[in-house]
Structure formats: structure tokens, C-alpha cells
Motif scaffolding. Sequence first.
Motif, PDB file in Angstrom:
ATOM      1  N   ASN A 522      -5.601   5.127   4.690  1.00 15.45           N
ATOM      2  CA  ASN A 522      -6.082   5.796   3.655  1.00 15.45           C
ATOM      3  C   ASN A 522      -7.503   5.866   3.288  1.00 15.45           C
ATOM      4  N   SER A 523      -8.038   6.786   2.755  1.00 18.81           N
ATOM      5  CA  SER A 523      -9.367   7.034   2.321  1.00 18.81           C
ATOM      6  C   SER A 523      -9.722   7.277   0.827  1.00 18.81           C
ATOM      7  N   TYR A 524      -8.553   7.292   0.131  1.00 22.38           N
ATOM      8  CA  TYR A 524      -8.679   7.893  -1.215  1.00 22.38           C
ATOM      9  C   TYR A 524      -9.687   6.605  -1.950  1.00 22.38           C
ATOM     10  N   SER A 525     -10.657   7.235  -2.809  1.00 19.21           N
ATOM     11  CA  SER A 525     -11.768   6.603  -3.304  1.00 19.21           C
ATOM     12  C   SER A 525     -11.724   6.099  -4.807  1.00 19.21           C
ATOM     13  N   GLY A 526     -10.679   6.598  -5.682  1.00 17.68           N
ATOM     14  CA  GLY A 526     -10.593   6.346  -7.079  1.00 17.68           C
ATOM     15  C   GLY A 526     -10.303   5.071  -7.331  1.00 17.68           C
ATOM     16  N   GLY A 527      -9.919   3.980  -6.475  1.00  9.57           N
ATOM     17  CA  GLY A 527      -9.572   2.760  -6.978  1.00  9.57           C
ATOM     18  C   GLY A 527      -8.165   2.735  -7.125  1.00  9.57           C
ATOM     19  N   THR A 528      -7.718   1.249  -7.114  1.00  8.34           N
ATOM     20  CA  THR A 528      -6.297   1.116  -7.182  1.00  8.34           C
ATOM     21  C   THR A 528      -5.999  -0.178  -8.301  1.00  8.34           C
ATOM     22  N   GLN A 529      -5.066   0.114  -9.258  1.00  2.14           N
ATOM     23  CA  GLN A 529      -4.841  -0.971 -10.212  1.00  2.14           C
ATOM     24  C   GLN A 529      -3.375  -1.288 -10.198  1.00  2.14           C
ATOM     25  N   VAL A 530      -2.916  -2.643 -10.267  1.00  2.00           N
ATOM     26  CA  VAL A 530      -1.612  -3.185 -10.287  1.00  2.00           C
ATOM     27  C   VAL A 530      -1.503  -3.600 -11.418  1.00  2.00           C
ATOM     28  N   SER A 531      -0.558  -3.107 -12.387  1.00  2.00           N
ATOM     29  CA  SER A 531      -0.145  -3.552 -13.866  1.00  2.00           C
ATOM     30  C   SER A 531       0.932  -3.867 -13.972  1.00  2.00           C
ATOM     31  N   GLY A 532       1.763  -3.719 -12.720  1.00  2.00           N
ATOM     32  CA  GLY A 532       3.100  -4.362 -12.692  1.00  2.00           C
ATOM     33  C   GLY A 532       3.862  -4.090 -11.528  1.00  2.00           C
ATOM     34  N   GLY A 533       4.794  -4.851 -10.858  1.00  2.00           N
ATOM     35  CA  GLY A 533       5.184  -4.890  -9.493  1.00  2.00           C
ATOM     36  C   GLY A 533       4.352  -5.302  -8.568  1.00  2.00           C
ATOM     37  N   VAL A 534       4.627  -5.164  -7.316  1.00  2.00           N
ATOM     38  CA  VAL A 534       3.696  -5.642  -6.330  1.00  2.00           C
ATOM     39  C   VAL A 534       3.345  -4.352  -5.326  1.00  2.00           C
ATOM     40  N   LEU A 535       2.083  -4.397  -5.013  1.00  2.00           N
ATOM     41  CA  LEU A 535       1.520  -3.525  -4.073  1.00  2.00           C
ATOM     42  C   LEU A 535       1.282  -3.926  -2.831  1.00  2.00           C
ATOM     43  N   ALA A 536       1.936  -3.501  -2.056  1.00  2.00           N
ATOM     44  CA  ALA A 536       1.738  -4.030  -0.611  1.00  2.00           C
ATOM     45  C   ALA A 536       0.877  -3.196   0.515  1.00  2.00           C
ATOM     46  N   ALA A 537      -0.001  -4.111   1.159  1.00  2.00           N
ATOM     47  CA  ALA A 537      -0.752  -3.412   2.174  1.00  2.00           C
ATOM     48  C   ALA A 537       0.074  -3.485   3.532  1.00  2.00           C
ATOM     49  N   GLY A 538       0.448  -2.499   3.928  1.00  2.00           N
ATOM     50  CA  GLY A 538       1.284  -2.229   5.536  1.00  2.00           C
ATOM     51  C   GLY A 538       0.070  -1.808   6.342  1.00  2.00           C
ATOM     52  N   ALA A 540      -4.692  -1.858   7.777  1.00  2.00           N
ATOM     53  CA  ALA A 540      -5.799  -2.157   7.440  1.00  2.00           C
ATOM     54  C   ALA A 540      -6.471  -1.457   6.379  1.00  2.00           C
ATOM     55  N   ALA A 541      -6.214  -0.036   6.231  1.00  2.00           N
ATOM     56  CA  ALA A 541      -6.841   0.772   5.328  1.00  2.00           C
ATOM     57  C   ALA A 541      -6.155   1.139   3.960  1.00  2.00           C
ATOM     58  N   ALA A 542      -5.148   0.197   3.834  1.00  2.00           N
ATOM     59  CA  ALA A 542      -3.971   0.669   2.642  1.00  2.00           C
ATOM     60  C   ALA A 542      -4.744   1.034   1.557  1.00  2.00           C
ATOM     61  N   PHE A 543      -5.635   0.385   0.939  1.00  2.00           N
ATOM     62  CA  PHE A 543      -6.234   0.384  -0.386  1.00  2.00           C
ATOM     63  C   PHE A 543      -7.252   1.460  -0.310  1.00  2.00           C
ATOM     64  N   GLY A 544      -7.589   2.299   0.522  1.00  2.00           N
ATOM     65  CA  GLY A 544      -8.671   3.259   0.629  1.00  2.00           C
ATOM     66  C   GLY A 544      -9.882   2.587   0.354  1.00  2.00           C
ATOM     67  N   GLY A 545     -10.823   3.429  -0.282  1.00  2.00           N
ATOM     68  CA  GLY A 545     -12.352   2.726  -0.345  1.00  2.00           C
ATOM     69  C   GLY A 545     -12.749   2.511  -1.474  1.00  2.00           C
ATOM     70  N   GLY A 546     -12.008   2.237  -2.573  1.00  2.00           N
ATOM     71  CA  GLY A 546     -12.443   1.937  -3.760  1.00  2.00           C
ATOM     72  C   GLY A 546     -12.114   0.403  -4.312  1.00  2.00           C
ATOM     73  N   ASP A 547     -12.217   0.269  -5.503  1.00  2.00           N
ATOM     74  CA  ASP A 547     -11.796  -1.293  -5.894  1.00  2.00           C
ATOM     75  C   ASP A 547     -10.220  -1.476  -6.397  1.00  2.00           C
ATOM     76  N   VAL A 548      -9.773  -2.799  -5.993  1.00  2.00           N
ATOM     77  CA  VAL A 548      -8.551  -3.288  -6.496  1.00  2.00           C
ATOM     78  C   VAL A 548      -8.518  -4.197  -7.682  1.00  2.00           C
ATOM     79  N   TYR A 549      -7.766  -3.902  -8.439  1.00  2.00           N
ATOM     80  CA  TYR A 549      -7.677  -4.593  -9.857  1.00  2.00           C
ATOM     81  C   TYR A 549      -6.438  -4.886 -10.057  1.00  2.00           C
ATOM     82  N   VAL A 550      -6.106  -6.248 -10.096  1.00  2.00           N
ATOM     83  CA  VAL A 550      -4.754  -6.741 -10.206  1.00  2.00           C
ATOM     84  C   VAL A 550      -4.572  -7.339 -11.758  1.00  2.00           C
ATOM     85  N   GLY A 551      -4.127  -6.638 -12.750  1.00  2.00           N
ATOM     86  CA  GLY A 551      -3.775  -7.144 -13.816  1.00  2.00           C
ATOM     87  C   GLY A 551      -2.554  -8.000 -14.312  1.00  2.00           C
TER      88      GLY A 551
END
Length: 657
Positions: A522-538, A540-551
Motif C-alpha cells: 500500500n501507498s495511500y498517504s492520508g493516514g490511518t486511524q483505528v477507533s474500534g476493532g483491530v487493524l492488522a498488517a499482513g 510490510a507496507a500495509a499502512f501506506g505512507g502516512g501516520d497511524v493513530y490508535v484511539g
Amino acid sequence: MSASHRRLPLHIALLSSIAVLTACGGGNKTDSATTASSAANVAIPAAPADPGYVDSAPVPAVPAFVDTIATNQRGDARYATLDTNAGVRVVQRFLDLWQPATLLVDAGASATANGAFPAVTASTCSGLPASGVACGTILNSTVLSANVQYVINATTGRTQAQADAAYYDDRRNKGYSVTDGMGPLTDAWRSAAQQTTTITSIPADATTVVYNDGGNNVGVGSAAGNSGFGAVVDLLSEMGNNASTEPAKRFYKYARPYRWSSSVVVDPTLVPAESATPATDGGFISGHTAEAVRDAMTMAWLVPERYQEMLSRGLELGENRILAGMHAPLDVIGGRMFALAVSAANLTAYSADAQTAYTQAHQTLQQLTGTTDASFAALAHSGTASTDRFADHATNKAEFTRRMTFGFSQIESTDAPPVVPKGAEILLQTRFPYLSADQRRVVLKTTEIVSGYPVMDDAEGWGRLNMFAAADGYGAFNGGVTVSMDASRGGFNAADTWRNDISGTGKLTLQGSGTLTLAGNNSYSGGTQVSGGVLAAGSAAAFGGGDVYVGAGGGVKIAAPAPVTINGKYTELADTTLELDIDGNGGGRLRVGGQFTVVGGTLHVKFVNGYAPKAGDVIALIDGAAGAAKFSTVLVDGFKATPVYSATGVSVKLSAS
């Protein structure tokens, strides 16, 4: 363990296990006062900014097949036109290549010794001889010559196994044929549907005798007493309403490949099946392909756990029509397009019946296979390459992609914007039950094949739909994408995987209680926010190029076979969980390029794939400037653990539990 407990979201299950693990020495809990003191001195970054808009896929302003399917009547085939028949209209870009006339031309002018096309024009038509070929004007000889040459190459180079498969897919009823795409579920499906076929082998005299399937195609319906699976069979039968390819065949009058060139080698066992009336035996579009893809699409909708495998089977049958010598690639492409349009229209028309059939399919198949909602998907994918020819995802993807275009070159603009037909979103309804109809349209939009291929740039957009890619989730995040999953509903609501390489400048927000795995490059650049549930990385580049924020209430799972890199900031608040599945070869590790901030969350370390460290080992987990970051709880399966924080990352030192 009860079914309700099995469906607990991962982060809730992990948090509920903390007390047990700590009691037996399986973890280390940081002093809460210390954590609170540290948190007070940590500048917590803000969540990635909301893009402020959501992507959409507007309905094209053209007559919609889903609204006009009833105009496709077999009895009106002789008089069908673009204006009066939806089935003719959906593949009208064939008119860029071929202008049909009203008569047939003598076969003697059908091809040169090299298999090339002659200059056929309407003025050369002379009567309707039994040996004739379709009459019309060739508008693009390059494409149409390649169309027939493909069949020459395929039929002169086919293996015996390919010839046998072509025979079975020609002579068997299509509804029976495609059900082997169910893999480990095939026997249960056929038993529940009470499907039969009389084509169980290739007779020795098949080269001189036509054998027709005397079986019951899709099976026994509810009216005939099939109470356990009758609704499923009934739906498959309903999907054939207004689905005749005869109007298109009569309108386009384009001959089968063996009538264009004597170099096409029809499979000898199918020669007796050749029609003796060319005037009513057009090649474009392929009726076998249309019916097979329609049945396969319906079965994929009913059992989305085999979604891509069933679609692969439908296109495989289409290619077998080419290997048989009975159809050319453009015939098969047209059949695929027509089938998707029919499937969407009839799933819409019979939506209540479809929902009933979906429920019945799962209840009955689970009963027959001894599975539950939680274990059914695993069984559906339990086959191996030796037992399920659709077991390998990468192979299926490559073959499906190849069969969409059959190697044709693009002949016009390659960057036309994607177009999503009205109603097409229903084709993904059961595959993505947690997405809205508008979101499913965007999935179709962002996974479409590029433009420019012959026939496929129809005004509605059926030709460019890549249903295999669409089943792997979004292809791009344009704007904000909010996904809300509900684990209590089971199935894909509880856990799903998106395998596409997701691009774009948008942001992903996960809510709810399910687990979503991102497995693409993945290369999306707008970031990732987890406000509920589980986001899994399957990956190496699962989360693209932005920030990751786990609330609070969210979780992240790192389960890729290589270290996962977050190029931006990683922020994890209290009441969150970070799970690292460490395999000893780099898998499960996390690398943070930007600011690394953790304020009181839980770190849970698992050892997977046979990795067995020993007491005294120091296991590197996270690379990143973590001097001020502290987890409130650190759990390591099978060990007591002491977290080691440094200016360059986080490790744990293991001791016996």
C-alpha cells in the motif's frame, strides 16, 4: 468455548486475558502512576486530518441494463436493435470492429490460406448457404484477425487435458460444470442441490455422436420438494430470466472462429455438435460463457467465502470455449460483460429471494460439512493445489486478469475515467456486508481495469469491471474511507482481508469490533486511524505512507512475514492493544520512522510459525524513538517479560513463567 466468546473482537479478547496471563507470570504490568506521570510529559500527536470529502462513483447518464433487462427477449431476437434491446446494447462497442449486414456470405471467401480475413462487405452477401459465415463489414481487421488467430494458436497447441476439459464444459450443463469451483464445498453443494449430470466420461464414439446432458443443471428446486436447498436452486433458475444471448447473436451476425478459418481445429469430440445452420449460430456473444459466468457470479454471491474461486471458474469455462474451437476471445469477453449485467439486474429484481437463498445456503452447507459460522470460511479454503485447482490466490488472480483481455492491445484512450454501472454494487453485497452501497461502488471504481481494450469500454461500464480485484477491497483511498465492522454478526463482518495495493491520498478509519487485515503493498498517504476493532498488517507496507493513530478501544496487529514499516508517526493511547506476532525472522516487528508515542496501551507478543525463544533472550520488537513511550501492560505468551525501552526502540527480556 461458546460461539459468542469466539466472536469477541481481538482487542477485547486480549484485554480480557490480561488478568490470567499476569497471574501465571505471563507478563509485566508497568506501574500505573509511573505511566500517568510519563504520559503527562508526552506531547500526543493529533490523529491524521480528515480529508473533508468522500469518494463516489456516480451512475452514468445512459440507459441502464438493470432497468431495461426485460427488453432482452429471445422471441424478439430477429428484430432486436440497439434501441430496443438491452442485451444488444451492452456489447455495442463490437460495432467499432464489425458492421453486421443482414445476410450471410459464402464460406469460400471466408479466409485466405494464411487464415487472414478477406475484404468482406455487405455487397458480397449472397443467400444463406449452410456452409456460409456471418456477413458484414470488417472495420478493424487488425483486431478481428488477432481474434481468430488466438483461436488458431489455442486449438493447434492445446493439450489433451485441455481438450477433455473443453468437451466437458461444452456438453455438460453449465450450472453443474461450474460448481466444482466450490472446491472443498463442491460435494456438499451438489448433494444439497441434488444436481445430476449424464456426462460422466468422454464416450469412445464422441467424434461421431452428439451427447447431450440429461442432468438437471442447477438442481432440484423447492417446488419439487427440496426443502433444505430449494431456495438456492430457485434463485439460480430465476437468474436466467431475460438472459438469452440469442438477440445479440442474431443482431451481430459474427461467425464462430472455425467458419472464419479452416486453421481452427475444433476438438474432434465436439465436431458432431457443430451447428448445420450458420444463419442462427452466431459466435458473438458466447452463450456458454454468459450462462457459466452468470451461474458462477450467483454462486459467488451466495457463498462469498468462495467468491474469487467461483468467478475464476466462470472465466475458465469461457476460455474452454476458445480451446474447443467454438468461440473466439471477443465472444467470451462479450459473454462475460453480458453475464455481469444480467446478474446485477436479476439480483436486484429478486433481492428478497436472494437473501433467503443466501441464508439457506450457509445453514445447509454448514450442516452438511459439520462447520459453524466461525469455521466455515476456513473449510472453504482448506484445499490444496492437488485437491482444489483454485486454491492459490496469486494464480487465480493472474489467470483471471489474463482472461479479461486475452492479450489484446489497447486500441484507444488508455486513461479514460472509470465508470460503474447502475446497480453493479449489488454484486459485492455479500462479499462486503459491512460497506454501504456507495462504498461498494467505489470499490468497483478503484479496481476497474484500465480503458482502451476492444469492446470493453461500454457506456455503462460492465466491460471494465474486475470482479476478482474488487473482491480484494479498495484499490485506492480517495478522500475519507470509514469502515465499521460488527464482529457479533460473524463472517466477513467479523474478519476480512483486503489484498489490493491501495494507492491514493485518502485516509482510512476503522470503527466497530471486527478485524480488518491490509495485505497489499500500500501507498495511500492520508493516514490511518483505528477507533474500534483491530487493524492488522499482513504486509510490510500495509499502512501506506502516512501516520497511524490508535484511539481508545482500538487495536493493531502486526502479522506480516517481514517487518512492518510506518513511515509517519505511530500513536497509541490508553485502552488499546498492539499485538506483535514474532516469527524470529523479522516477521511481526514494527519499524516507526516518525514520532513513536504510546501512552498506557497493552503490548501483546506472540511467537508464531514454530519460533521458540528461551528464557534469557532479549527480543527486539519495535524500532523507533521510544524513550518517552511506555505500555501500561506487556504480555508475552509463555514467559514473564521485562520491557526494555531505549532511545531507539522497544525490546523484551524473557524469563521463565
